[in-house]
Design a protein around this motif. Structure first.
Motif, short mmCIF file in Angstrom:
data_model
loop_
_atom_site.label_atom_id
_atom_site.label_comp_id
_atom_site.label_asym_id
_atom_site.label_seq_id
_atom_site.Cartn_x
_atom_site.Cartn_y
_atom_site.Cartn_z
N THR A 154 0.87 -1.18 0.00
CA THR A 154 0.00 0.00 0.00
C THR A 154 0.91 1.23 0.00
O THR A 154 2.10 1.12 0.32
N ASP A 155 0.35 2.38 -0.36
CA ASP A 155 1.14 3.62 -0.22
C ASP A 155 0.29 4.74 0.39
O ASP A 155 0.66 5.90 0.30
N ARG A 156 -0.84 4.34 0.97
CA ARG A 156 -1.67 5.36 1.64
C ARG A 156 -2.02 4.87 3.04
O ARG A 156 -1.87 3.69 3.36
N GLU A 157 -2.54 5.79 3.82
CA GLU A 157 -2.89 5.44 5.18
C GLU A 157 -4.04 4.42 5.20
O GLU A 157 -4.91 4.45 4.35
N ALA A 158 -3.99 3.52 6.20
CA ALA A 158 -5.05 2.52 6.33
C ALA A 158 -5.55 2.51 7.76
O ALA A 158 -4.82 2.90 8.68
N PRO A 159 -6.78 2.06 7.97
CA PRO A 159 -7.30 2.01 9.35
C PRO A 159 -6.68 0.90 10.19
O PRO A 159 -6.97 0.79 11.37
N PRO A 163 1.53 -3.19 5.33
CA PRO A 163 2.84 -2.76 4.84
C PRO A 163 2.67 -1.54 3.91
O PRO A 163 1.93 -1.62 2.93
N ARG A 164 3.32 -0.43 4.27
CA ARG A 164 3.15 0.81 3.49
C ARG A 164 4.51 1.31 3.03
O ARG A 164 5.46 1.37 3.83
N TYR A 165 4.62 1.67 1.76
CA TYR A 165 5.89 2.09 1.18
C TYR A 165 5.64 3.31 0.31
O TYR A 165 4.51 3.52 -0.17
N PRO A 166 6.72 4.09 0.04
CA PRO A 166 6.58 5.10 -1.02
C PRO A 166 6.19 4.39 -2.32
O PRO A 166 6.59 3.23 -2.54
N THR A 167 5.44 5.07 -3.18
CA THR A 167 4.87 4.41 -4.36
C THR A 167 5.92 3.65 -5.17
O THR A 167 5.73 2.48 -5.51
N ALA A 170 7.01 0.48 -3.55
CA ALA A 170 5.99 -0.58 -3.61
C ALA A 170 6.01 -1.28 -4.96
O ALA A 170 5.88 -2.50 -5.06
N VAL A 171 6.23 -0.49 -6.02
CA VAL A 171 6.28 -1.07 -7.37
C VAL A 171 7.55 -1.93 -7.51
O VAL A 171 7.50 -3.05 -8.01
N ALA A 172 8.67 -1.39 -7.04
CA ALA A 172 9.94 -2.12 -7.17
C ALA A 172 9.89 -3.43 -6.38
O ALA A 172 10.38 -4.47 -6.85
N ARG A 173 9.31 -3.38 -5.21
CA ARG A 173 9.22 -4.61 -4.39
C ARG A 173 8.37 -5.66 -5.11
O ARG A 173 8.69 -6.84 -5.12
N THR A 174 7.26 -5.20 -5.68
CA THR A 174 6.38 -6.14 -6.39
C THR A 174 7.10 -6.75 -7.58
O THR A 174 7.02 -7.97 -7.82
N ALA A 175 7.83 -5.92 -8.33
CA ALA A 175 8.57 -6.44 -9.50
C ALA A 175 9.58 -7.47 -9.05
O ALA A 175 9.70 -8.56 -9.65
N ALA A 176 10.30 -7.16 -7.98
CA ALA A 176 11.33 -8.10 -7.49
C ALA A 176 10.68 -9.40 -7.02
O ALA A 176 11.21 -10.49 -7.26
N ALA A 203 -3.81 6.07 -7.04
CA ALA A 203 -4.08 5.74 -8.45
C ALA A 203 -2.78 5.37 -9.16
O ALA A 203 -2.74 4.43 -9.95
N GLU A 204 -1.70 6.10 -8.83
CA GLU A 204 -0.41 5.85 -9.50
C GLU A 204 0.08 4.44 -9.20
O GLU A 204 0.57 3.73 -10.07
N LEU A 205 -0.06 4.04 -7.94
CA LEU A 205 0.42 2.70 -7.56
C LEU A 205 -0.42 1.62 -8.27
O LEU A 205 0.14 0.66 -8.83
#
Ligand SMILES: [Zn+2]
Length: 459
Positions: A154-159, A163-167, A170-176, A203-205
């Protein structure tokens, strides 16, 4: 070295779920090199020899079951701790999940796999909750199942704790993750992009992860829900609904699987049908968790529009059982009652969601989901020598309405027998049960998340 061949010989019935939906009485299945090479009447296959022959005269054979939403990694050690009067336990659920150590997750996963395969599950999708896939790989390999994994981002706040990362991270981790895991275990392991939900991801993520899934020829799953309030909130952000939001972003498509999907309106169902996206519904979780499946579920409408619908168990602290037969049963009866229409979600449709339609929803429709020549050999043999299988006139009705996973006698994945005469051999069950109980003690002590054992006095 070629894999030993296997023949399932003279089954009382083979419910093939093939293109013609044939149910073969006194049927045989020949398996060579992990694939189904022949299916037919026992007399037609009488001359076919195999390294192992299973006498199936008391068995009903079905395709192996697919679980399209299954958080396997945290809940077993604390299963059942939440009292019904707690309300939603989601905050505690995510806190417990975050607190799991590598060793705890390995043992928990092993127990979940044991329960899943003993009940006939051959393929499961964990929606990103496994934190230590390196440790769990051995468990998947030992259990012999098919697994779809991903890293929840995720890259936004959650209730709740996610796991939250800069956008970009988050993309790089998913690719890896996809590059490391996709195709392991001789192709039985698939890796997908797994953003948590449209609410917790920008939206970007979401767009970047959909692009990544397309580029890597894999898929994306996320939690998805709607309803009048969600539609109002999304209205403020320029979309008519969460589903339209995803469509506008270009995030819906044939390689996207929406989990839960309660509260959809007609326009949202049209979005899903138009884009070819698939859905996993968790009928037992929805009912037990008071999520309003009967009021908000649109399973019949999704099916009527040709949407690929899979079934899921969610987690051992949601549904709480991991039994695909009970899950199919709930899918088959939930809407009949809610809408007072006995024709809704027939037993045959429930079985399709548990097998070929579920496999198609997970992008595996060409490989598994039917007892059909050329498919990977994933099968379940149900033992009819049990009271709940009597009397036997319509095996499909008996399966969906009378039975449950306790009559699963034998399970085959990729031509390998992973449950044999009710037993598996990959783990010492009683030792594992004791270990997981101890993990539960430690986890509750460490997190402080604990409740009175029972509302009734335990003496
Ligand atoms: Zn989930």
């Amino acid at each position: 070295m070629p894999q030993p061949s296997l023949k399932i010989d003279g089954a009382r019935y083979v419910i093939t779920v093939d293109d013609q939906r044939r149910i073969i009485r006194d049927g045989s299945v020949l398996i060579e090199n992990g694939r189904i090479s022949r299916v037919g009447r026992a007399d037609e296959l009488a001359a076919a020899r195999a390294d192992r022959v299973i006498d199936a005269r008391h068995f009903v054979v079905t395709p192996g079951f697919v679980n399209g939403h299954m958080h396997i990694s945290y809940a077993h050690p604390v299963r059942g701790i939440f009292p019904d009067d707690l309300g939603s336990p989601l905050k505690q659920v995510f806190a417990l999940q975050t607190a799991m150590t590598e060793d705890e997750e390995y043992h928990t996963t092993l127990l979940a796999l044991l329960e899943l395969v003993r009940n006939g599950t051959v393929c499961l999708l964990d929606p990103g909750s496994t934190k230590f896939p390196d440790a769990c790989l051995q468990a998947y390999e030992d259990a012999g199942v098919r697994v779809i994994l991903g890293e929840c981002v995720t890259d936004r706040e959650a209730p709740f704790t996610l796991p939250r990362y800069p956008t970009a991270e988050a993309v790089a981790r998913t690719a890896a993750f996809i590059d490391k895991w996709n195709g392991r275990l001789e192709g039985r392991l698939r890796a997908w992009a797994m953003p948590f939900s449209p609410e917790t991801c920008s939206a970007e993520l979401l767009q970047a992860l959909k692009r990544l899934a397309d580029e890597r020829r894999t898929s994306l799953t996320l939690h998805h829900g709607s309803g009048p309030q969600a539609r109002r909130e999304y209205g403020d952000r320029g979309a008519k609904s969460p589903t339209e939001h995803l469509e506008k972003l270009g995030v819906l498509g044939p390689n996207v699987l929406l989990a839960h999907a309660l509260g959809l309106d007609e326009a949202e169902i049209a979005c899903i049908a138009r884009t070819g996206a698939a859905v996993t519904m968790c009928p037992v979780t929805a009912a037990k968790g008071a999520r309003g499946a009967t009021a908000l579920g649109r399973m019949p409408e999704l099916l009527a529009r040709g949407v690929r619908v899979a079934l899921g168990c969610d987690s051992p602290n949601n549904s709480n059982h991991l039994d695909p037969v009970r899950t199919m049963n709930m899918a088959a009866i939930q809407y009949k009652d809610a809408r007072q229409d006995i024709r809704l979600v027939p037993a045959e449709t429930a079985l399709e969601m548990g097998t070929r339609l579920g496999a198609a929803a997970l992008g595996l429709g060409d490989e598994i989901g039917a007892v059909e020549t050329g498919k990977r050999a994933d099968l379940v043999l149900f033992d009819t020598r049990r009271p709940e299988w009597q009397a036997l006139w319509n095996p499909l009705n008996n399966l969906i309405y009378n039975s449950d996973g306790r009559s699963v006698h034998t399970v085959v994945v990729d031509g390998r027998v992973i449950v044999d005469d009710y037993r598996q051999t990959f783990v010492d069950e009683s030792r594992l049960f004791a270990t997981v109980q101890e993990i539960g003690e430690r986890l509750q002590a460490r997190t402080g998340i604990t409740f009175p054992r029972s509302r009734w006095p335990i003496l």
